[in-house]
Design an enzyme around this catalytic site. Structure first.
Site, mmCIF file in Angstrom:
data_model
loop_
_atom_site.group_PDB
_atom_site.id
_atom_site.type_symbol
_atom_site.label_atom_id
_atom_site.label_comp_id
_atom_site.label_asym_id
_atom_site.label_seq_id
_atom_site.Cartn_x
_atom_site.Cartn_y
_atom_site.Cartn_z
ATOM 1 N N GLY A 1 0.871 -1.184 0.000
ATOM 2 C CA GLY A 1 0.000 0.000 0.000
ATOM 3 C C GLY A 1 0.903 1.228 0.000
ATOM 4 C CB ALA A 2 2.532 3.094 -2.579
ATOM 5 C CG ASP B 1 -0.792 1.086 -4.215
ATOM 6 O OD1 ASP B 1 -0.856 1.582 -3.061
ATOM 7 O OD2 ASP B 1 -1.792 0.994 -4.964
ATOM 8 C CG ASN C 1 -10.114 -1.888 4.295
ATOM 9 O OD1 ASN C 1 -10.221 -1.642 3.097
ATOM 10 N ND2 ASN C 1 -9.855 -0.959 5.197
ATOM 11 C CB VAL D 1 -1.130 -0.147 9.140
ATOM 12 C CG1 VAL D 1 -1.577 1.292 9.390
ATOM 13 C CG2 VAL D 1 0.300 -0.330 9.632
ATOM 14 N NE ARG E 1 -3.989 10.071 16.273
ATOM 15 C CZ ARG E 1 -4.589 9.292 15.393
ATOM 16 N NH1 ARG E 1 -5.410 8.338 15.798
ATOM 17 N NH2 ARG E 1 -4.394 9.464 14.108
ATOM 18 C CG HIS F 1 -6.978 1.615 16.321
ATOM 19 N ND1 HIS F 1 -6.404 2.685 16.959
ATOM 20 C CD2 HIS F 1 -7.037 1.961 15.005
ATOM 21 C CE1 HIS F 1 -6.140 3.629 16.071
ATOM 22 N NE2 HIS F 1 -6.526 3.213 14.881
HETATM 23 N N1 LIG Z 1 -3.909 1.314 12.542
HETATM 24 C C1 LIG Z 1 -3.985 2.612 12.571
HETATM 25 O O1 LIG Z 1 -3.782 3.223 13.592
HETATM 26 C C2 LIG Z 1 -4.297 3.356 11.291
HETATM 27 C C3 LIG Z 1 -4.049 4.731 11.189
HETATM 28 C C4 LIG Z 1 -4.309 5.378 9.977
HETATM 29 C C5 LIG Z 1 -4.840 4.665 8.902
HETATM 30 N N2 LIG Z 1 -5.105 3.338 9.060
HETATM 31 C C6 LIG Z 1 -5.642 2.543 7.971
HETATM 32 O O2 LIG Z 1 -4.596 2.274 7.040
HETATM 33 C C7 LIG Z 1 -5.155 2.049 5.747
HETATM 34 C C8 LIG Z 1 -4.435 2.914 4.721
HETATM 35 O O3 LIG Z 1 -4.704 4.285 4.967
HETATM 36 P P1 LIG Z 1 -4.146 5.403 3.960
HETATM 37 O O4 LIG Z 1 -4.520 6.711 4.538
HETATM 38 O O5 LIG Z 1 -2.733 5.112 3.620
HETATM 39 O O6 LIG Z 1 -5.067 5.100 2.682
HETATM 40 P P2 LIG Z 1 -4.712 5.445 1.150
HETATM 41 O O7 LIG Z 1 -5.987 5.360 0.393
HETATM 42 O O8 LIG Z 1 -3.918 6.699 1.076
HETATM 43 O O9 LIG Z 1 -3.759 4.244 0.709
HETATM 44 C C9 LIG Z 1 -4.186 2.921 0.603
HETATM 45 C C10 LIG Z 1 -3.430 2.305 -0.557
HETATM 46 O O10 LIG Z 1 -3.730 0.895 -0.598
HETATM 47 C C11 LIG Z 1 -3.702 0.538 -1.977
HETATM 48 N N3 LIG Z 1 -4.367 -0.738 -2.173
HETATM 49 C C12 LIG Z 1 -5.689 -1.034 -2.162
HETATM 50 N N4 LIG Z 1 -5.882 -2.350 -2.417
HETATM 51 C C13 LIG Z 1 -4.662 -2.897 -2.583
HETATM 52 C C14 LIG Z 1 -4.199 -4.210 -2.849
HETATM 53 N N5 LIG Z 1 -5.042 -5.229 -3.002
HETATM 54 N N6 LIG Z 1 -2.872 -4.406 -2.956
HETATM 55 C C15 LIG Z 1 -1.993 -3.391 -2.807
HETATM 56 N N7 LIG Z 1 -2.371 -2.120 -2.550
HETATM 57 C C16 LIG Z 1 -3.694 -1.885 -2.440
HETATM 58 C C17 LIG Z 1 -4.418 1.694 -2.666
HETATM 59 O O11 LIG Z 1 -4.159 1.689 -4.062
HETATM 60 C C18 LIG Z 1 -3.822 2.885 -1.922
HETATM 61 O O12 LIG Z 1 -2.687 3.407 -2.586
HETATM 62 C C19 LIG Z 1 -6.648 2.338 5.883
HETATM 63 O O13 LIG Z 1 -7.373 1.134 6.068
HETATM 64 C C20 LIG Z 1 -6.716 3.196 7.145
HETATM 65 O O14 LIG Z 1 -7.976 3.116 7.773
HETATM 66 C C21 LIG Z 1 -4.838 2.677 10.214
#
Ligand SMILES: NC(=O)c1ccc[n+]([C@@H]2O[C@H](COP(=O)([O-])OP(=O)(O)OC[C@H]3O[C@@H](n4cnc5c(N)ncnc54)[C@H](O)[C@@H]3O)[C@@H](O)[C@H]2O)c1
Length: 314
Positions: free
Chosen positions: A10-11, A35, A98, A121, A154, A178
């Site tokens: 995931g980039a 990605d 997801n 994540v 935080r 979370h």
């Molecule tokens: N655990 C935590 O505390 C926490 C904090 C922030 C965000 N998150 C979660 O992290 C995730 C990512 O958030 P973000 O802001 O980076 O989102 P984002 O939309 O900026 O990035 C997600 C990326 O995943 C890629 N993707 C989707 N399906 C894919 C696949 N099958 N294979 C490879 N890549 C794929 C997308 O193309 C996209 O580039 C979300 O689910 C968000 O809710 C978790």
């Protein structure tokens, strides 16, 4: 295990930030960013690699579109792929999309890096960690969710502001899922060893605890999507403790197997992270209120784990 190979799946916002910090801190010889969107990981990696001469690091950053052969034999894989929240959404609303993403990604990850330690994540975090564990079929010490490092960061940042003190001096602990039921623990929060309860009145402290619980939502409201600097940094800090075998103790989402009186639930508790992954789950004493809040949080998480079970993906 220092100077190892780290892959970030995931980039997007969180993944690119995590890769950037892993590279800048030279946590790996090679950082692979993957990605599904054509060209995105390649572009961000190229951009990042071009910061190496400016920011003085030599971790090679490589981007690929869905080519898992390039991730082979990674020591640590961070999974950030998946939809982020939009205003008005809860983390649990993301489960249907997801879960499919985390399952398919984990299958490919483990096929090419059978010995990797996986840091999840994607949200809903605790249940996506469960999903990765069910898919990877590896020991639970190797599948860890990132939430507590961020949630305590935080909490610590809000406290530093309120106390007008240095954020580096604040240590804090938090348990549970979370989400809104997370359990910040003021009894285990100190400023240079001084219990925080001696430095701030309970009304202000309670307001900070409430703000911490809604810390993600506050940012979603401001930006229209979820946060990335602190989440990406928090995941990178976990990578660092693993690849450098630092044995740091962080609240992380792990599978409980009897600890805290809980079986087969993925929730946040303090753990020691080293190059074997979770090297120890630390059980701390809880008073009646803390225990009750923790149990409520476990219940909230296991309810959503039940939703995943009901999807019959496994
Ligand atoms: N655990 C935590 O505390 C926490 C904090 C922030 C965000 N998150 C979660 O992290 C995730 C990512 O958030 P973000 O802001 O980076 O989102 P984002 O939309 O900026 O990035 C997600 C990326 O995943 C890629 N993707 C989707 N399906 C894919 C696949 N099958 N294979 C490879 N890549 C794929 C997308 O193309 C996209 O580039 C979300 O689910 C968000 O809710 C978790």
């Amino acid at each position: 295990m220092n100077k190892s190979k780290v892959t970030v799946i995931g980039a997007g916002n969180v993944g690119a930030t995590c890769a950037q910090i892993c590279a800048e801190r030279e946590l790996a010889n090679e950082v692979v960013l993957l990605d599904i969107k054509e060209g995105v990981a390649e572009g961000k990696s190229l951009d990042l690699w071009q910061t190496a001469p400016v920011n003085y690091y030599d971790s090679r950053v490589v981007g690929v579109t869905n080519d898992y052969s390039r991730t082979a034999n990674s020591d640590v894989v961070v999974i950030t792929s998946g939809l982020p929240r939009k205003p008005g959404m809860s983390r649990d609303d993301l489960i249907s999309v997801n879960a499919g993403i985390v399952k398919s990604v984990t299958e490919s990850v483990i096929k090419h890096s059978p010995n990797a330690i996986i840091i999840v994540v994607s949200n809903p975090l605790d249940v996506m960690t469960y999903c990765a564990y069910l898919t990877a079929k590896v020991d639970a010490s190797r599948v860890i969710g990132m939430a507590g490092v961020l949630d305590t960061a935080r909490f610590r940042a809000f406290l530093a502001e309120a106390l007008d003190c240095n954020p580096k001096d604040i240590q804090a602990l938090l348990l549970g899922g979370h989400g809104d039921t997370m359990v910040p623990l003021p009894r285990y929060t100190t400023v240079s060893g001084i219990p925080v309860t001696q430095l701030i009145d309970s009304e202000k402290l309670n307001a900070i605890i409430e703000r911490t619980k809604n810390g993600g939502g506050e940012l979603v409201k401001l930006m229209g999507t979820s946060a990335w600097y602190a989440p990406g940094s928090s995941a990178a800090q976990m990578v660092e403790s693993i690849v450098k075998n630092q044995k740091r103790i962080f609240p992380c989402c792990v599978r409980l197997n009897g600890e805290y009186g809980v079986k087969n639930a993925f929730v946040g508790v303090p753990v020691k992270l080293g190059n074997k992954g979770v090297e120890q789950i630390i059980e701390i004493d809880l008073n009646a209120t803390e225990r009750n809040d923790f149990n409520n949080s476990v219940k909230a998480v296991t309810d959503v784990m039940g939703v995943l079970d009901g999807m019959k993906l496994f």
